[in-house]
Design an enzyme around this catalytic site. Structure first.
Site, PDB file in Angstrom:
ATOM      1  N   LYS A 108     -48.891 117.826   0.215  1.00  0.00           N
ATOM      2  CA  LYS A 108     -47.827 116.833   0.407  1.00  0.00           C
ATOM      3  C   LYS A 108     -47.279 116.373  -0.943  1.00  0.00           C
ATOM      4  O   LYS A 108     -46.069 116.315  -1.144  1.00  0.00           O
ATOM      5  CB  LYS A 108     -48.391 115.628   1.172  1.00  0.00           C
ATOM      6  CG  LYS A 108     -47.477 114.421   1.164  1.00  0.00           C
ATOM      7  CD  LYS A 108     -48.101 113.230   1.870  1.00  0.00           C
ATOM      8  CE  LYS A 108     -48.937 112.337   0.998  1.00  0.00           C
ATOM      9  NZ  LYS A 108     -48.196 111.424   0.118  1.00  0.00           N
ATOM     10  N   ASN A 109     -48.201 116.054  -1.860  1.00  0.00           N
ATOM     11  CA  ASN A 109     -47.750 115.478  -3.131  1.00  0.00           C
ATOM     12  C   ASN A 109     -47.074 116.491  -4.049  1.00  0.00           C
ATOM     13  O   ASN A 109     -46.518 116.124  -5.083  1.00  0.00           O
ATOM     14  CB  ASN A 109     -48.926 114.815  -3.863  1.00  0.00           C
ATOM     15  CG  ASN A 109     -49.305 113.495  -3.217  1.00  0.00           C
ATOM     16  OD1 ASN A 109     -48.642 113.035  -2.292  1.00  0.00           O
ATOM     17  ND2 ASN A 109     -50.384 112.893  -3.701  1.00  0.00           N
ATOM     18  N   ARG A 113     -42.457 105.767  -0.909  1.00  0.00           N
ATOM     19  CA  ARG A 113     -42.233 105.533  -2.325  1.00  0.00           C
ATOM     20  C   ARG A 113     -41.771 106.791  -3.069  1.00  0.00           C
ATOM     21  O   ARG A 113     -40.970 106.711  -4.007  1.00  0.00           O
ATOM     22  CB  ARG A 113     -43.574 105.043  -2.881  1.00  0.00           C
ATOM     23  CG  ARG A 113     -43.549 104.570  -4.241  1.00  0.00           C
ATOM     24  CD  ARG A 113     -44.952 104.220  -4.677  1.00  0.00           C
ATOM     25  NE  ARG A 113     -45.017 104.389  -6.106  1.00  0.00           N
ATOM     26  CZ  ARG A 113     -44.564 103.505  -6.964  1.00  0.00           C
ATOM     27  NH1 ARG A 113     -44.062 102.383  -6.557  1.00  0.00           N
ATOM     28  NH2 ARG A 113     -44.629 103.746  -8.257  1.00  0.00           N
ATOM     29  N   CYS A 122     -46.522  97.874  -2.288  1.00  0.00           N
ATOM     30  CA  CYS A 122     -47.051  98.601  -1.142  1.00  0.00           C
ATOM     31  C   CYS A 122     -48.498  98.204  -0.983  1.00  0.00           C
ATOM     32  O   CYS A 122     -49.051  97.496  -1.813  1.00  0.00           O
ATOM     33  CB  CYS A 122     -46.865 100.095  -1.292  1.00  0.00           C
ATOM     34  SG  CYS A 122     -48.232 100.925  -2.016  1.00  0.00           S
ATOM     35  N   ARG A 128     -47.627  98.807  -7.858  1.00  0.00           N
ATOM     36  CA  ARG A 128     -46.990 100.111  -8.086  1.00  0.00           C
ATOM     37  C   ARG A 128     -45.571  99.999  -8.656  1.00  0.00           C
ATOM     38  O   ARG A 128     -44.586 100.331  -7.986  1.00  0.00           O
ATOM     39  CB  ARG A 128     -46.988 100.935  -6.802  1.00  0.00           C
ATOM     40  CG  ARG A 128     -48.382 101.240  -6.339  1.00  0.00           C
ATOM     41  CD  ARG A 128     -48.407 102.138  -5.155  1.00  0.00           C
ATOM     42  NE  ARG A 128     -48.378 103.548  -5.484  1.00  0.00           N
ATOM     43  CZ  ARG A 128     -48.516 104.511  -4.574  1.00  0.00           C
ATOM     44  NH1 ARG A 128     -48.674 104.220  -3.327  1.00  0.00           N
ATOM     45  NH2 ARG A 128     -48.483 105.761  -4.933  1.00  0.00           N
ATOM     46  N   ASP A 183     -41.564 100.920 -13.823  1.00  0.00           N
ATOM     47  CA  ASP A 183     -41.051 100.687 -15.177  1.00  0.00           C
ATOM     48  C   ASP A 183     -41.073 101.945 -16.048  1.00  0.00           C
ATOM     49  O   ASP A 183     -40.155 102.173 -16.845  1.00  0.00           O
ATOM     50  CB  ASP A 183     -41.825  99.544 -15.859  1.00  0.00           C
ATOM     51  CG  ASP A 183     -43.330  99.771 -15.844  1.00  0.00           C
ATOM     52  OD1 ASP A 183     -43.848 100.269 -14.823  1.00  0.00           O
ATOM     53  OD2 ASP A 183     -43.987  99.460 -16.852  1.00  0.00           O
ATOM     54  N   LEU A 184     -42.091 102.785 -15.889  1.00  0.00           N
ATOM     55  CA  LEU A 184     -42.189 103.964 -16.763  1.00  0.00           C
ATOM     56  C   LEU A 184     -41.102 104.993 -16.440  1.00  0.00           C
ATOM     57  O   LEU A 184     -40.565 105.639 -17.343  1.00  0.00           O
ATOM     58  CB  LEU A 184     -43.566 104.618 -16.640  1.00  0.00           C
ATOM     59  CG  LEU A 184     -44.752 103.670 -16.868  1.00  0.00           C
ATOM     60  CD1 LEU A 184     -46.065 104.404 -16.700  1.00  0.00           C
ATOM     61  CD2 LEU A 184     -44.660 103.046 -18.258  1.00  0.00           C
ATOM     62  N   ASP A 229     -57.150 109.333  -4.628  1.00  0.00           N
ATOM     63  CA  ASP A 229     -56.832 109.683  -3.238  1.00  0.00           C
ATOM     64  C   ASP A 229     -58.045 110.206  -2.456  1.00  0.00           C
ATOM     65  O   ASP A 229     -57.937 110.462  -1.257  1.00  0.00           O
ATOM     66  CB  ASP A 229     -55.708 110.731  -3.186  1.00  0.00           C
ATOM     67  CG  ASP A 229     -54.353 110.124  -3.507  1.00  0.00           C
ATOM     68  OD1 ASP A 229     -54.258 108.883  -3.603  1.00  0.00           O
ATOM     69  OD2 ASP A 229     -53.379 110.888  -3.677  1.00  0.00           O
ATOM     70  N   ARG A 246     -48.743 110.880   8.052  1.00  0.00           N
ATOM     71  CA  ARG A 246     -47.961 110.999   6.814  1.00  0.00           C
ATOM     72  C   ARG A 246     -48.571 112.055   5.892  1.00  0.00           C
ATOM     73  O   ARG A 246     -47.862 112.622   5.061  1.00  0.00           O
ATOM     74  CB  ARG A 246     -47.939 109.654   6.071  1.00  0.00           C
ATOM     75  CG  ARG A 246     -47.100 108.597   6.746  1.00  0.00           C
ATOM     76  CD  ARG A 246     -47.000 107.398   5.849  1.00  0.00           C
ATOM     77  NE  ARG A 246     -46.697 107.831   4.487  1.00  0.00           N
ATOM     78  CZ  ARG A 246     -46.982 107.140   3.395  1.00  0.00           C
ATOM     79  NH1 ARG A 246     -47.583 105.986   3.469  1.00  0.00           N
ATOM     80  NH2 ARG A 246     -46.658 107.612   2.206  1.00  0.00           N
TER      81      ARG A 246
HETATM   82  C1  UD1 Z   1     -49.040 109.630  -7.006  1.00  0.00           C
HETATM   83  C2  UD1 Z   1     -49.448 110.175  -5.659  1.00  0.00           C
HETATM   84  C3  UD1 Z   1     -50.491 109.274  -5.014  1.00  0.00           C
HETATM   85  C4  UD1 Z   1     -51.673 109.081  -5.958  1.00  0.00           C
HETATM   86  C5  UD1 Z   1     -51.199 108.623  -7.336  1.00  0.00           C
HETATM   87  C6  UD1 Z   1     -52.324 108.582  -8.364  1.00  0.00           C
HETATM   88  C7  UD1 Z   1     -47.461 111.319  -4.890  1.00  0.00           C
HETATM   89  C8  UD1 Z   1     -46.323 111.373  -3.941  1.00  0.00           C
HETATM   90  N1  UD1 Z   1     -48.276 110.261  -4.807  1.00  0.00           N
HETATM   91  O1  UD1 Z   1     -48.468 108.347  -6.781  1.00  0.00           O
HETATM   92  O2  UD1 Z   1     -50.939 109.904  -3.796  1.00  0.00           O
HETATM   93  O3  UD1 Z   1     -52.536 108.099  -5.432  1.00  0.00           O
HETATM   94  O4  UD1 Z   1     -50.191 109.532  -7.842  1.00  0.00           O
HETATM   95  O5  UD1 Z   1     -52.934 109.818  -8.476  1.00  0.00           O
HETATM   96  O6  UD1 Z   1     -47.675 112.230  -5.672  1.00  0.00           O
HETATM   97  N2  UD1 Z   1     -47.525 102.814 -12.896  1.00  0.00           N
HETATM   98  C9  UD1 Z   1     -46.884 101.888 -13.691  1.00  0.00           C
HETATM   99  N3  UD1 Z   1     -45.549 102.047 -13.919  1.00  0.00           N
HETATM  100  C10 UD1 Z   1     -44.840 103.081 -13.408  1.00  0.00           C
HETATM  101  C11 UD1 Z   1     -45.499 104.029 -12.605  1.00  0.00           C
HETATM  102  C12 UD1 Z   1     -46.856 103.867 -12.368  1.00  0.00           C
HETATM  103  O7  UD1 Z   1     -47.514 100.932 -14.172  1.00  0.00           O
HETATM  104  O8  UD1 Z   1     -43.635 103.164 -13.665  1.00  0.00           O
HETATM  105  C13 UD1 Z   1     -48.971 102.641 -12.621  1.00  0.00           C
HETATM  106  C14 UD1 Z   1     -49.272 102.449 -11.126  1.00  0.00           C
HETATM  107  O9  UD1 Z   1     -49.137 101.103 -10.735  1.00  0.00           O
HETATM  108  C15 UD1 Z   1     -50.684 102.937 -11.022  1.00  0.00           C
HETATM  109  C16 UD1 Z   1     -50.737 104.079 -12.063  1.00  0.00           C
HETATM  110  O10 UD1 Z   1     -49.621 103.860 -12.934  1.00  0.00           O
HETATM  111  O11 UD1 Z   1     -51.594 101.942 -11.397  1.00  0.00           O
HETATM  112  C17 UD1 Z   1     -50.654 105.472 -11.482  1.00  0.00           C
HETATM  113  O12 UD1 Z   1     -49.537 105.559 -10.613  1.00  0.00           O
HETATM  114  P1  UD1 Z   1     -48.730 106.920 -10.443  1.00  0.00           P
HETATM  115  O13 UD1 Z   1     -49.505 108.034 -11.061  1.00  0.00           O
HETATM  116  O14 UD1 Z   1     -47.336 106.700 -10.889  1.00  0.00           O
HETATM  117  O15 UD1 Z   1     -48.748 107.096  -8.858  1.00  0.00           O
HETATM  118  P2  UD1 Z   1     -47.594 107.656  -7.937  1.00  0.00           P
HETATM  119  O16 UD1 Z   1     -46.816 108.690  -8.652  1.00  0.00           O
HETATM  120  O17 UD1 Z   1     -46.887 106.531  -7.291  1.00  0.00           O
END
Ligand code: UD1
Length: 426
Positions: free
Chosen positions: A22-23, A99, A123, A128, A131-132, A313, A405
């Site tokens: 899925k991811n 998301r 969520c 989540r 910003d990055l 996960d 999902r």
């Molecule tokens: C993806 C996966 C999700 C998995 C997660 C971590 C998909 C569709 N989803 O989610 O299943 O649990 O990776 O392996 O692939 N963060 C920030 N700022 C940002 C983005 C992220 O602070 O702009 C933080 C998040 O709050 C979190 C950490 O970075 O604490 C990791 O998040 P991220 O790797 O971005 O997760 P997703 O891509 O949302």
């Protein structure tokens, strides 16, 4: 709303074909926005999140043709064709449901030079933020404005290649920037990039579409932007979270399962944990076998980390296993700040777990007891199904839409190995 009923105590034995990830499928689908050429994806899992993403892309003007496979062993084929100029608006309704819809931002601003995408909002597993994603696009010259819950990104003269170092590892931000950088002017260097296999899969697909990317699978991705990308064909890699979940199902039920269409390295960090706990786990010609013969499991600590570390996960599923193992284990969650929602539900099934800050302390060797339970996210829900396999009596997992999902045909896959499980339709 559908529910799943599991009656525990059956030893699982058989074969489970692993679906496409899925991811990986979701960012690959967003990549279709980068080119007018058709992108054909195979081994696509039939999941609610894939349907949501297809809806988001349709709203943006992408033609979506989906051929679901009738076979248990081959995923569906998805053909995506973006128009010469797609729409640039991804609405709140589209992004709020899932998301990962936010992954359209990078491709849209790179190709259309503007995009308006709803902020995903909070969520169940924590704040989540995004910003990055936004800082990286700003480094590439995008002007970003936040209005009315939407991100409005513009790059009137196109994005410019940039050096950007992620302050924390983010899967989604790495994917968004990788796609954006593929069409930027000049070279981008993305440092401290996430190394999850799904990112390598996306990068390889982009390369078949004409992108110039080096450092694939490493934490530094170098992207030489090209003027345009063309269509391509790509098979989605196997789902490592599904692989890990069914590996844990074999261990928790005291069974023997062969997981096919997958491979051991995809669950690298889980393997020593399961072996240490007492399961046998090996590569086969078709995938992986997991065996637990008779003896009880030993408690083994785990800490979630970005890949190649132990994945967040799989944390909930692993906790269900540890609730039944001999001894005390410490399970530390370092990726998301609020990802222990399965704990109160496992407690209702008789587990002994206390949470201290980012660590759950699990006192194992408990005989779990079936109960009606429910969970508020995908991985938490599946951990309750696993606990149900080991529990005495009947467990009914509510809110099955979370499972749908991310887990394709879960009840059929487990039933084929002898589990007493059924979907109760409402
Ligand atoms: C993806 C996966 C999700 C998995 C997660 C971590 C998909 C569709 N989803 O989610 O299943 O649990 O990776 O392996 O692939 N963060 C920030 N700022 C940002 C983005 C992220 O602070 O702009 C933080 C998040 O709050 C979190 C950490 O970075 O604490 C990791 O998040 P991220 O790797 O971005 O997760 P997703 O891509 O949302």
């Amino acid at each position: 709303m559908d529910r799943i009923r599991v009656t525990g105590g059956r030893r699982l034995k058989g074969e489970i074909p692993i679906s496409g990830a899925k991811n990986a499928a979701l960012p690959l689908m967003a990549a279709a926005l980068l080119s007018e050429g058709a992108l054909t994806l195979s081994n696509v899992p039939n999941l609610a999140d894939v349907v949501y993403m297809a809806d988001v892309l349709r709203q943006l003007g992408v033609a979506v043709a989906w051929q679901m496979s009738g076979s248990d062993h081959v995923g569906g084929v998805l053909k995506l064709q973006s128009p010469r100029r797609s729409q640039s608006l991804a609405t709140y309704d589209a992004v709020r449901k899932m998301r990962a819809s936010f992954l359209v931002l990078g491709p849209l601003v790179a190709r259309n030079r503007e995009a308006m995408v709803s902020l995903p909002g909070g969520c169940a597993i924590g704040a989540r933020p995004v910003d990055l994603h936004l800082k990286g696009l700003e480094a590439m010259g995008a002007e970003i404005e936040l209005t009315g819950g939407y991100v409005f990104a513009r790059a009137p003269n196109g994005l410019k290649g940039a050096a950007y170092e992620f302050p924390t590892v983010s899967v989604g931000a790495t994917e968004n920037l990788l796609m954006a950088a593929s069409l930027a002017h000049g070279e981008s260097v993305l440092k401290n990039a996430a190394r999850e296999p799904e990112i390598g899969d996306l990068a390889r697909c982009l390369v078949t579409m004409g992108a110039k990317i080096s450092g694939i699978d490493s934490s530094t991705l170098v992207v030489e932007g090209v003027k345009e990308l063309h269509g391509g064909q790509h098979a989605v890699l196997p789902d490592r979270i599904e692989t890990g979940t069914y590996a844990i199902a074999a261990a928790i039920s005291g069974g023997e399962i062969e997981l096919t269409n997958t491979s051991l390295p995809l669950i690298g960090a889980l393997v020593p944990l399961l072996r240490n706990a007492g399961a046998e786990i090996d590569s086969t010609a078709f995938g992986v076998t997991v065996v637990r013969n008779g003896h009880s499991m030993r408690a083994t600590d785990a800490t979630t980390e970005p890949f190649p570390g132990f994945p967040t996960d799989l944390q909930a599923q692993y906790m269900a296993l540890m609730a039944t193992a001999d001894g005390e284990s410490h399970i530390r969650e370092t990726i998301f700040e609020n990802r222990f929602m399965h704990v109160p539900e496992l407690l209702r099934m008789g587990a002994e777990i206390r949470v201290e800050g980012d660590t759950a302390i699990v006192t194992g060797a408990r005989k779990l007891k079936g109960a009606p339970v429910m969970a508020t996210d995908l991985r938490a829900s599946v951990s309750l199904v696993l606990a149900g396999l080991a529990a005495e009596g009947e467990t009914v997992v509510n809110r099955v839409y979370h499972l749908d999902r991310g887990f394709e045909r879960i009840e059929q896959k487990l039933k084929a190995c002898g589990a007493d499980i059924e979907r109760l339709k409402e």
